[in-house]
Write an enzyme that holds these catalytic residues in place. Structure first.
Site, mmCIF file in Angstrom:
data_model
loop_
_atom_site.group_PDB
_atom_site.id
_atom_site.type_symbol
_atom_site.label_atom_id
_atom_site.label_comp_id
_atom_site.label_asym_id
_atom_site.label_seq_id
_atom_site.Cartn_x
_atom_site.Cartn_y
_atom_site.Cartn_z
ATOM 1 N N ARG A 51 34.975 48.621 28.599
ATOM 2 C CA ARG A 51 34.293 48.452 27.505
ATOM 3 C C ARG A 51 34.685 47.802 26.793
ATOM 4 O O ARG A 51 33.537 46.842 25.898
ATOM 5 C CB ARG A 51 34.462 49.882 26.637
ATOM 6 C CG ARG A 51 33.675 51.284 27.496
ATOM 7 C CD ARG A 51 33.725 51.726 27.901
ATOM 8 N NE ARG A 51 35.629 52.566 28.089
ATOM 9 C CZ ARG A 51 35.671 52.942 29.324
ATOM 10 N NH1 ARG A 51 34.460 53.120 29.891
ATOM 11 N NH2 ARG A 51 36.562 53.038 30.134
ATOM 12 N N THR A 52 35.855 47.526 26.487
ATOM 13 C CA THR A 52 36.159 45.915 24.853
ATOM 14 C C THR A 52 35.659 45.435 25.410
ATOM 15 O O THR A 52 35.198 44.398 24.346
ATOM 16 C CB THR A 52 37.514 46.421 24.645
ATOM 17 O OG1 THR A 52 37.671 47.909 23.829
ATOM 18 C CG2 THR A 52 37.582 46.050 22.724
ATOM 19 N N LYS A 80 52.212 30.719 32.284
ATOM 20 C CA LYS A 80 53.799 29.694 32.979
ATOM 21 C C LYS A 80 54.978 29.817 31.686
ATOM 22 O O LYS A 80 55.690 28.645 31.524
ATOM 23 C CB LYS A 80 52.938 28.736 33.123
ATOM 24 C CG LYS A 80 52.052 28.502 33.550
ATOM 25 C CD LYS A 80 51.342 27.497 33.869
ATOM 26 C CE LYS A 80 49.832 26.731 34.363
ATOM 27 N NZ LYS A 80 49.355 25.562 34.086
ATOM 28 N N ARG A 101 43.156 41.423 23.049
ATOM 29 C CA ARG A 101 43.999 42.716 23.489
ATOM 30 C C ARG A 101 45.033 42.565 24.285
ATOM 31 O O ARG A 101 45.232 41.379 25.053
ATOM 32 C CB ARG A 101 43.466 43.094 24.370
ATOM 33 C CG ARG A 101 43.805 44.647 25.273
ATOM 34 C CD ARG A 101 42.911 45.739 25.890
ATOM 35 N NE ARG A 101 41.899 45.641 24.801
ATOM 36 C CZ ARG A 101 41.421 47.902 24.851
ATOM 37 N NH1 ARG A 101 41.523 47.581 26.728
ATOM 38 N NH2 ARG A 101 40.484 47.937 24.328
ATOM 39 N N HIS A 129 43.471 49.543 17.329
ATOM 40 C CA HIS A 129 42.202 49.647 17.835
ATOM 41 C C HIS A 129 41.284 49.552 16.498
ATOM 42 O O HIS A 129 40.205 50.417 16.909
ATOM 43 C CB HIS A 129 41.817 50.448 18.943
ATOM 44 C CG HIS A 129 40.981 50.016 19.711
ATOM 45 N ND1 HIS A 129 39.913 48.818 19.497
ATOM 46 C CD2 HIS A 129 40.939 50.200 21.568
ATOM 47 C CE1 HIS A 129 39.382 48.874 20.580
ATOM 48 N NE2 HIS A 129 39.870 49.232 22.278
HETATM 49 C C1 NCD Z 1 41.297 52.805 24.262
HETATM 50 C C2 NCD Z 1 42.178 51.937 24.386
HETATM 51 O O1 NCD Z 1 41.835 50.731 25.142
HETATM 52 O O2 NCD Z 1 42.396 51.638 23.665
HETATM 53 N N1 NCD Z 1 39.769 52.777 25.666
HETATM 54 C C3 NCD Z 1 38.709 51.608 24.629
HETATM 55 O O3 NCD Z 1 39.289 50.286 24.288
HETATM 56 N N2 NCD Z 1 37.576 51.879 24.335
HETATM 57 C C4 NCD Z 1 41.953 54.250 24.886
HETATM 58 C C5 NCD Z 1 42.563 54.387 26.097
HETATM 59 O O4 NCD Z 1 42.931 52.920 26.827
HETATM 60 O O5 NCD Z 1 42.568 55.426 26.294
#
Ligand code: NCD
Length: 306
Positions: A51-52, A80, A101, A129
């Protein structure tokens, strides 16, 4: 230049602006479809995501911009031995905004220091997040009509859950918020959040091991996945993984207005027998996430009218 690294990077008035723009985007999509013409977003994902990453990419595409990037560390020069600071310097030459991320806490913060473009933290290890939090705030505002005077239960892996840390930090700034933290002792909310965010600001909360006992007086129950990838000891994960499973039977003790949220992905902490319950709004969260990320991109790029 602005970054979004933690929810505290935005003042409440800016969050209100983002929510207002997200409402307008939902109502008038065409108005926004060319605002990022000629702009490029880089998505730098060193950790798994559905999703993100796709939501940020969809947001940029909906604004008429372009996207580039990588979806795992293996497919970047990290494999690398390249440092994140060299990577972000490089990406600054190709893109106007970056979304990162990383499994190690604070890496997007380090990257931001070396970046000449805005950096959005899309999850740094078990720390923060902030764009999921913006998604959650828009969802709560849309579905409850307010961000004040709410009792919110958070259940599952509150120790490692970065969505929980950011959401609590953000909601703690609104009036009349009460939290109920439901987790096994090993996975309870970190002490620094209780001390620095809640006690320090006189915000009420209770800690509990029981899900069922708490469902009858919540406005929202925010379920989370036990974060397998953050455990040092796999036996401990195996022991705790099914600590809570919310299902239709348990939700009988909740009121008609108790909404069920989840940042997703779900493993089995919410039974699929709840998916058609009108109180289950976790797939609406996914949709709202695109609108608020569109608003955020416009704000960080300083695009007209924002
Ligand atoms: C979450 C995350 O990556 O922290 N998911 C997200 O980004 N919607 C929650 C999770 O991974 O449990």
């Amino acid at each position: 230049m602005r970054h979004l690294l933690t929810p505290d990077d935005l003042i409440l008035e800016e969050i209100k602006t983002l929510i207002d723009i997200a409402y307008d985007i939902e109502a008038n999509k065409n108005k926004y479809s060319k605002l990022c013409d000629g702009k490029t977003m880089a998505t730098l994902f060193y950790e798994a995501s559905t999703r993100t990453r796709l939501s940020h990419e969809a947001a940029m595409i909906n604004l008429g911009g372009s996207i580039l990037g990588f979806s795992s560390a293996d497919s970047s020069s990290t494999s690398k031995g390249e440092s994140v600071s060299d990577t972000i310097r490089t990406v600054s030459c190709y893109a106007d905004i970056a979304v990162m991320r990383h499994p190690t806490p604070y890496t997007p913060m380090d990257a931001a220091i070396h970046s000449s473009i805005p950096v959005i933290n899309a999850g740094d290890g078990g720390n923060q997040h902030p764009t999921q939090t913006l998604t959650d705030l828009l969802t709560i505002h849309r579905e409850k009509g307010r961000l004040e005077n709410l009792t919110i239960g958070l259940c599952g892996d509150l120790k490692h859950g970065r969505t929980v840390h950011s959401l609590v930090q953000a909601l703690a700034r609104y009036d009349g918020i009460q939290f109920v933290f439901i987790a096994p002792d090993e996975l309870q909310i970190p002490a620094y959040i209780l001390e620095d965010v809640l006690n320090h600001n006189g915000i009420g909360y209770t800690l509990s091991r029981e899900l069922e006992d708490n469902l009858d007086n919540l406005d929202i129950i925010y379920m989370t996945r036990i974060q397998k990838e953050r455990f040092v000891d796999n036996d401990e994960y195996e022991r705790l993984k099914d600590s809570y499973i919310l299902d239709a039977e348990k939700m009988k003790s909740a009121s008609d207005s108790t909404l069920i949220m989840h940042p997703l992905p779900r493993v089995n902490e919410i039974s699929t027998d709840l998916d058609n319950d009108p109180r289950a709004i976790y797939f609406k969260q996914v949709q709202y996430g695109v609108y608020i990320r569109m608003a955020l991109i416009l704000m960080l790029l300083g695009i007209d009218g924002i």
